[in-house]
Design an enzyme around this catalytic site. Structure first.
Site, short mmCIF file in Angstrom:
data_model
loop_
_atom_site.label_atom_id
_atom_site.label_comp_id
_atom_site.label_asym_id
_atom_site.label_seq_id
_atom_site.Cartn_x
_atom_site.Cartn_y
_atom_site.Cartn_z
N GLU A 79 0.83 -1.21 0.00
CA GLU A 79 0.00 0.00 0.00
C GLU A 79 0.86 1.27 0.00
O GLU A 79 1.85 1.35 0.71
CB GLU A 79 -0.93 0.01 1.21
CG GLU A 79 -1.93 -1.14 1.23
CD GLU A 79 -2.94 -1.09 0.09
OE1 GLU A 79 -3.03 -0.05 -0.58
OE2 GLU A 79 -3.63 -2.11 -0.12
N ARG A 89 -18.30 -0.39 5.54
CA ARG A 89 -19.42 -1.04 4.84
C ARG A 89 -20.05 -2.10 5.72
O ARG A 89 -21.26 -2.35 5.64
CB ARG A 89 -18.91 -1.65 3.54
CG ARG A 89 -19.98 -2.31 2.68
CD ARG A 89 -19.38 -2.88 1.41
NE ARG A 89 -18.33 -3.84 1.65
CZ ARG A 89 -18.51 -5.13 1.97
NH1 ARG A 89 -19.75 -5.60 2.08
NH2 ARG A 89 -17.49 -5.93 2.17
N CYS A 142 -8.26 -1.91 8.20
CA CYS A 142 -6.90 -1.93 7.66
C CYS A 142 -6.38 -0.51 7.44
O CYS A 142 -5.28 -0.17 7.88
CB CYS A 142 -6.87 -2.72 6.35
SG CYS A 142 -7.02 -4.50 6.55
N HIS A 165 -1.57 -5.57 2.04
CA HIS A 165 -2.77 -6.40 1.99
C HIS A 165 -2.42 -7.76 1.36
O HIS A 165 -1.62 -7.83 0.41
CB HIS A 165 -3.86 -5.74 1.15
CG HIS A 165 -4.81 -4.92 1.96
ND1 HIS A 165 -4.99 -3.56 1.76
CD2 HIS A 165 -5.65 -5.26 2.96
CE1 HIS A 165 -5.90 -3.11 2.61
NE2 HIS A 165 -6.32 -4.12 3.34
#
Length: 212
Positions: A79, A89, A142, A165
């Protein structure tokens, strides 16, 4: 000292390959003569950052490499950037579901990883593990941990850190009909990223961007 972290299971899963890979990578690193420790983080907004901060205070690492699961991705994702927003979500493991809340009130909009992300990308590719530089760590726990990490390190000179990830494990992938990767391959990638960071002062300059 290299501090690796992974997460406990979430979203109804029985395992989280990020933790399995982090734990295995720490064992491999110690076997190669490097100081390394793995810490499991709760998949909970707020508490995860607190556990991470306590681990940094306890172990005094030179490198912090956090990992999390991104089911559906096909590669190890190194990342690039953490953003200052929690927008969930699904609920975390404590039932919290923040929407459009800052990770750190009055913090900057974003932080960049201080890992040599391009050199790490090349090194992981060289050992045959699929890898990409990712431009988004999402807005779930995360990214929360990634942003909290970089905010903590902003006041701690000499410590480099970032986030990776991992896809579903091969076992999870079979159940979801999604791409997967063996935990051993994930761990190998984490080992390579950690050692590349330790041995690389200046990142390489290669294209690893995205059109969308």
């Amino acid at each position: 000292m290299i501090l690796l972290t992974g997460f406990e299971p979430f979203g109804g899963e029985s395992t989280n390959p990020s933790w399995l890979a982090a734990e295995h990578a720490a064992q491999v690193l110690r076997g190669r003569g490097r100081e390394a420790v793995a810490v499991e983080l709760p998949c909970v907004f707020g508490r995860s950052a607190d556990v991470l901060e306590a681990a940094i205070e306890r172990h005094r690492p030179d490198i912090v490499l956090c990992a999390g699961q991104a089911g559906g991705r096909t590669s190890i994702s190194v990342e690039r950037v953490a953003i200052n927003v929690d927008d969930a979500r699904i609920p975390d493991n404590a039932g919290r579901r923040p929407v459009d809340e800052p990770v750190v009130a009055d913090g900057p909009a974003a932080y960049f990883s201080t890992l040599p992300i391009k050199a790490c990308h090349e090194a992981v590719a060289a050992v045959g593990v699929p890898v990409e530089v990712s431009q988004t760590a999402g807005t779930y726990v995360c990214n929360h941990v990634f942003y909290a990490l970089m905010h903590l390190l902003a006041d701690r000179r000499g410590i480099r850190g970032g986030f990776v990830h991992v896809p579903y494990s091969t076992g999870q992938a079979a159940g979801h009909g999604q791409p997967g990767l063996a935990v051993e391959a994930m761990a190998a990638a984490l080992v390579v990223i950690a050692t590349t960071t330790a041995d690389t002062a200046t990142d390489v300059r290669i294209a690893a961007g995205a059109e969308h």
